[in-house]
Motif scaffolding. Structure first.
Motif, mmCIF file in Angstrom:
data_model
loop_
_atom_site.group_PDB
_atom_site.id
_atom_site.type_symbol
_atom_site.label_atom_id
_atom_site.label_comp_id
_atom_site.label_asym_id
_atom_site.label_seq_id
_atom_site.Cartn_x
_atom_site.Cartn_y
_atom_site.Cartn_z
ATOM 1 N N GLN A 1 0.827 -1.334 -0.010
ATOM 2 C CA GLN A 1 -0.003 0.026 -0.024
ATOM 3 C C GLN A 1 0.973 1.084 -0.069
ATOM 4 O O GLN A 1 0.437 2.075 -0.578
ATOM 5 C CB GLN A 1 -0.630 0.018 1.338
ATOM 6 N N ARG A 2 2.054 1.189 0.953
ATOM 7 C CA ARG A 2 2.748 2.453 1.004
ATOM 8 C C ARG A 2 3.642 2.696 -0.234
ATOM 9 O O ARG A 2 3.906 3.838 -0.731
ATOM 10 C CB ARG A 2 3.732 2.324 2.156
ATOM 11 N N HIS A 3 4.119 1.666 -0.940
ATOM 12 C CA HIS A 3 5.079 1.632 -1.929
ATOM 13 C C HIS A 3 5.000 0.995 -3.229
ATOM 14 O O HIS A 3 5.530 1.155 -4.100
ATOM 15 C CB HIS A 3 6.469 1.041 -1.450
ATOM 16 N N GLY A 4 3.620 0.440 -3.404
ATOM 17 C CA GLY A 4 3.093 -0.135 -4.751
ATOM 18 C C GLY A 4 3.726 -1.481 -4.864
ATOM 19 O O GLY A 4 3.286 -1.932 -5.881
ATOM 20 N N GLY A 5 4.554 -2.045 -4.179
ATOM 21 C CA GLY A 5 4.974 -3.346 -4.408
ATOM 22 C C GLY A 5 5.850 -3.895 -3.165
ATOM 23 O O GLY A 5 6.536 -3.097 -2.434
ATOM 24 N N VAL A 6 6.491 -5.008 -3.400
ATOM 25 C CA VAL A 6 7.622 -5.377 -2.486
ATOM 26 C C VAL A 6 8.865 -6.187 -3.603
ATOM 27 O O VAL A 6 8.196 -7.001 -4.192
ATOM 28 C CB VAL A 6 7.370 -6.465 -1.372
ATOM 29 N N ASP A 7 10.053 -5.942 -3.393
ATOM 30 C CA ASP A 7 10.989 -6.504 -4.183
ATOM 31 C C ASP A 7 11.901 -7.367 -3.549
ATOM 32 O O ASP A 7 12.511 -8.297 -4.040
ATOM 33 C CB ASP A 7 11.968 -5.122 -4.780
ATOM 34 N N ILE A 8 12.083 -6.895 -2.082
ATOM 35 C CA ILE A 8 12.857 -7.702 -1.110
ATOM 36 C C ILE A 8 12.431 -7.929 -0.046
ATOM 37 O O ILE A 8 11.864 -6.943 0.560
ATOM 38 C CB ILE A 8 14.160 -6.580 -0.984
ATOM 39 N N VAL A 9 12.743 -9.158 0.621
ATOM 40 C CA VAL A 9 12.195 -9.449 1.986
ATOM 41 C C VAL A 9 13.731 -9.711 2.465
ATOM 42 O O VAL A 9 14.319 -10.805 2.243
ATOM 43 C CB VAL A 9 11.352 -10.674 2.045
ATOM 44 N N CYS A 10 13.926 -9.200 3.585
ATOM 45 C CA CYS A 10 15.233 -9.520 4.670
ATOM 46 C C CYS A 10 14.540 -10.124 5.938
ATOM 47 O O CYS A 10 14.014 -9.598 6.657
ATOM 48 C CB CYS A 10 16.024 -8.358 5.111
ATOM 49 N N ALA A 11 14.489 -11.547 5.857
ATOM 50 C CA ALA A 11 13.966 -12.389 7.138
ATOM 51 C C ALA A 11 15.033 -12.265 8.258
ATOM 52 O O ALA A 11 15.821 -13.108 8.028
ATOM 53 C CB ALA A 11 13.394 -13.706 6.707
ATOM 54 N N ASN A 12 14.888 -11.343 8.985
ATOM 55 C CA ASN A 12 16.139 -11.004 10.024
ATOM 56 C C ASN A 12 15.384 -11.276 11.564
ATOM 57 O O ASN A 12 16.522 -11.608 12.097
ATOM 58 C CB ASN A 12 16.536 -9.826 9.850
ATOM 59 N N ALA A 13 14.415 -11.021 11.568
ATOM 60 C CA ALA A 13 13.853 -11.132 13.108
ATOM 61 C C ALA A 13 14.415 -12.395 13.947
ATOM 62 O O ALA A 13 14.087 -13.457 13.190
ATOM 63 C CB ALA A 13 12.417 -11.131 13.215
ATOM 64 N N GLY A 14 14.940 -12.211 15.059
ATOM 65 C CA GLY A 14 15.323 -13.234 15.674
ATOM 66 C C GLY A 14 15.758 -12.993 17.127
ATOM 67 O O GLY A 14 16.040 -12.043 17.401
ATOM 68 N N ILE A 15 15.496 -14.189 18.046
ATOM 69 C CA ILE A 15 15.743 -14.022 19.623
ATOM 70 C C ILE A 15 16.882 -15.025 19.709
ATOM 71 O O ILE A 15 16.884 -15.909 19.094
ATOM 72 C CB ILE A 15 14.621 -14.135 20.312
ATOM 73 N N PHE A 16 17.405 -14.866 20.676
ATOM 74 C CA PHE A 16 18.728 -15.641 21.289
ATOM 75 C C PHE A 16 18.624 -15.941 22.815
ATOM 76 O O PHE A 16 19.843 -15.597 23.487
ATOM 77 C CB PHE A 16 20.052 -15.362 20.738
ATOM 78 N N PRO A 17 17.747 -16.222 23.634
ATOM 79 C CA PRO A 17 17.347 -16.450 25.026
ATOM 80 C C PRO A 17 18.489 -17.646 25.103
ATOM 81 O O PRO A 17 18.497 -18.723 24.538
ATOM 82 C CB PRO A 17 16.219 -16.732 25.353
ATOM 83 N N SER A 18 19.239 -17.634 26.145
ATOM 84 C CA SER A 18 20.163 -18.863 26.673
ATOM 85 C C SER A 18 19.403 -19.704 27.671
ATOM 86 O O SER A 18 18.661 -19.363 28.292
ATOM 87 C CB SER A 18 21.452 -18.380 27.176
ATOM 88 N N ALA A 19 19.601 -20.970 27.311
ATOM 89 C CA ALA A 19 18.998 -22.158 28.209
ATOM 90 C C ALA A 19 19.542 -23.478 27.643
ATOM 91 O O ALA A 19 19.760 -23.861 26.770
ATOM 92 C CB ALA A 19 17.682 -22.298 27.844
#
Length: 259
Positions: free
Chosen positions: A80-98
């Protein structure tokens, strides 16, 4: 000389801080319009304000990529904001220690949900837009931990990062005929705000394990991700690039001492 990416649109999950923030800044400085996601609105607002002067427009969308509905909403907002998507950077991550003996089902599920399932969900949500782009790019932030190395307390984290690479190989095959490439960056030790307050001695010890003698920067990872997003990288898919200053190379501490 690489073809300019100015005017294209990227989604960077987990883009409000750390490596994701570095990727977002690198893309925005290349003229890419970037939509960053994160779970904390204050962090998102701060990053958008900090990157306001970049050539590419940076905006935020609060979301939890572990929720497929949120992933679909992020893509819809970007279109909606930019008319399309060209690139997806799947970066979200968590790293709790256990440690393994203490790892609970809830901790395991949370790490797999964000790090692995979140990668799958955001890519699934963006498939139509990436196909319409004609030069779709997926760049996954994995890690050396799991695919190559191990670290006590991170069995669940390492498993999630290895799972991302298993996903990308088949995804790359399935999406190749849509002109969508799928690749991954595997960071080593990178200096982020998560290390603030750890003290110089700790940072020096970390840097001493790296042949180049320094920790990586978020820009080091951002530049690798940017390369995978270029037109010139269109014949590269299903691959992973280690960005670690040579961290995985020494066979022992003695090898480092010989440098």
């Amino acid at each position: 000389m690489f073809t300019s990416l100015a005017g294209r649109t990227a989604i960077v999950t987990g883009g409000s801080k750390g490596i994701g923030r570095g990727i977002a800044e690198t893309f925005a400085n290349a003229g890419v319009n970037v939509v960053i996601t994160g779970r904390n609105q204050a962090d998102l607002d701060r990053s958008v304000a900090d990157l306001a002067d970049a050539p590419g427009k940076v905006s935020a969308c609060q979301a939890d990529v572990a929720n497929p509905e949120d992933s679909r909403r992020v893509v819809a907002e970007a279109v909606q904001r930019h008319g399309g998507v060209d690139i997806v950077c799947a970066n979200a991550g968590i790293f709790p220690s256990a440690r393994l003996e203490d790892l609970s089902p809830e901790q395991l599920e949370e790490v797999l949900a964000v790090n692995f399932k979140g990668t799958v969900y955001i890519v699934q949500a963006a498939l139509a837009a990436l196909t319409d782009s004609g030069h779709g790019r997926v760049v996954i932030t994995s890690s050396i931990t799991g695919p190559i190395t191990g670290y006590p307390g991170w069995s669940h984290y390492g498993a999630s990062k290895a799972a991302q690479l298993g996903f990308l190989r088949t995804a790359a095959m399935e999406l190749a005929n849509k002109n969508i490439t799928v690749n991954a960056v595997l960071p080593g030790n990178v200096m982020t705000e998560g290390l603030d307050g750890m003290g110089q001695d700790y940072l020096d010890q970390m840097a001493a394990t790296v042949p180049t003698g320094r920790l990586g920067t978020v820009a080091d990872i951002g530049n690798a991700a940017l390369f995978f997003a270029t037109d010139e990288a269109s014949y590269i898919t299903g691959q992973s690039l280690v960005v670690d200053g040579g961290q995985i190379l020494p066979e022992s501490q003695q090898a480092l001492a010989e440098l």
